[in-house]
Design a protein around this motif. Structure first.
Motif, short mmCIF file in Angstrom:
data_model
loop_
_atom_site.label_atom_id
_atom_site.label_comp_id
_atom_site.label_asym_id
_atom_site.label_seq_id
_atom_site.Cartn_x
_atom_site.Cartn_y
_atom_site.Cartn_z
N SER A 77 -28.12 -5.59 28.63
CA SER A 77 -29.41 -5.08 28.15
C SER A 77 -29.17 -3.94 27.17
O SER A 77 -28.42 -3.00 27.45
CB SER A 77 -30.25 -4.58 29.33
N ASP A 101 -25.97 -3.25 36.62
CA ASP A 101 -27.40 -3.56 36.48
C ASP A 101 -27.68 -3.92 35.03
O ASP A 101 -27.72 -3.06 34.16
CB ASP A 101 -28.23 -2.36 36.93
N GLU A 102 -27.88 -5.21 34.77
CA GLU A 102 -28.17 -5.74 33.44
C GLU A 102 -27.22 -5.16 32.39
O GLU A 102 -27.64 -4.45 31.47
CB GLU A 102 -29.63 -5.48 33.07
N HIS A 118 -30.11 -11.58 32.94
CA HIS A 118 -31.15 -12.54 32.57
C HIS A 118 -30.66 -13.55 31.53
O HIS A 118 -31.30 -14.57 31.33
CB HIS A 118 -32.37 -11.80 32.02
N ASN A 148 -38.33 -11.12 37.00
CA ASN A 148 -38.66 -9.72 37.30
C ASN A 148 -39.47 -9.66 38.59
O ASN A 148 -40.40 -10.44 38.79
CB ASN A 148 -39.47 -9.11 36.16
N GLY A 149 -39.08 -8.74 39.48
CA GLY A 149 -39.77 -8.61 40.76
C GLY A 149 -39.28 -9.55 41.83
O GLY A 149 -39.84 -9.58 42.94
N GLN A 162 -28.90 0.07 34.24
CA GLN A 162 -29.48 -0.60 33.07
C GLN A 162 -29.60 0.37 31.91
O GLN A 162 -29.30 0.04 30.76
CB GLN A 162 -30.84 -1.19 33.42
N THR A 169 -33.03 -6.02 42.02
CA THR A 169 -32.78 -4.58 41.95
C THR A 169 -33.00 -3.92 43.31
O THR A 169 -32.28 -2.97 43.67
CB THR A 169 -33.68 -3.93 40.88
#
Length: 252
Positions: free
Chosen positions: A178, A174-175, A208, A39-40, A86, A44
């Protein structure tokens, strides 16, 4: 294979913090590429720059040879670069069929500016296009269900299906898994990949879950602290020492 997407030297900083530091990524037509990183790490931020939700401080983005750097999201979508989110961007009070009719109407007529996006969508051509998506994404049984009545995985399939209405040349997810139940994630991705198999579309997905990455990605781009740490065939990239150290924790 032609270059569906070419990003060169992208930089983006927020209050002095480098979210993208000289990022360059090229994806060919038909490739399936996974973006991974903590993350970070900048994944994204990269996707948001490509799809127009952020403007890079410097660098260039081309799709199919056309420069799209800094264009608005709607213009980038019309150029053939589309995305899912997401959190699915759907109309919860509308049925799945109505959601698709809205997407068809927007794609055909730019009706997002209308007070009634469904206006004009109720015609044979629009319904045929919506039907094709319902079939390809295994959503026929939920045609008349409202979006807030179906599972998270089904809403995700709807969101991805809506993003493919205009037959994009590049699709960014995006993911995608999830919010999908762990025992349904492979079935979910099978539906998505089978639906896209005949489209000759370049697919780039943030993920992930390394099981998903290993099973579906031809190639992996690894982000770390705003830079590309690794870029190569899935097994090669995941087994790099620095990728294990900073990203997967040895899980590869």
């Amino acid at each position: 294979m032609t270059e569906a997407l070419e990003a060169r030297g992208l930089k983006k900083a927020f209050s002095g913090v480098k979210a993208a530091d000289d990022v360059s990524v090229v994806i060919k037509s038909g490739e399936i590429v996974s973006l991974i990183g903590a993350n970070g790490a900048g994944k994204t931020t990269f996707v948001n720059m490509v799809t127009g939700y952020l403007k890079p401080d410097s660098g260039t983005i081309h799709s199919q040879g056309r420069e799209i750097t800094g264009l608005k999201p709607r213009e980038i979508t019309r150029s053939g670069v589309c995305r899912s989110f997401q959190i699915p961007q759907v109309f919860n009070e509308l049925s799945l069929e109505e959601n698709l009719l809205v997407a068809v109407n927007v794609a055909l007529k730019g009706a997002a500016r209308s007070h009634s996006p469904l206006r004009g969508a109720d015609n044979r051509n629009a319904r045929q296009m919506a039907d094709e998506i319902l079939v390809r994404f295994k959503l026929e049984d939920y045609r008349y269900n409202r979006a807030n009545e179906v599972s998270g995985g089904t809403r995700k399939l709807l969101d991805v299906g809506m993003a493919t209405i205009s037959h994009p040349r590049v699709l960014l997810l995006d993911e995608p898994t999830s919010g999908v139940a762990s025992n349904e994630k492979f079935a979910f991705m099978d539906v998505v990949m089978n639906a896209l198999a005949d489209e000759d579309v370049a697919v780039m997905f943030i993920e992930h879950d390394m099981d998903i990455v290993r099973r579906y990605a031809h190639r992996v781009v690894v982000f770390h602290e705003g830079r590309v740490l690794a870029d190569g065939p899935t097994e090669v990239a995941l087994n790099q020492d620095d990728v294990k150290r900073y990203v997967t924790g040895g899980a590869a």
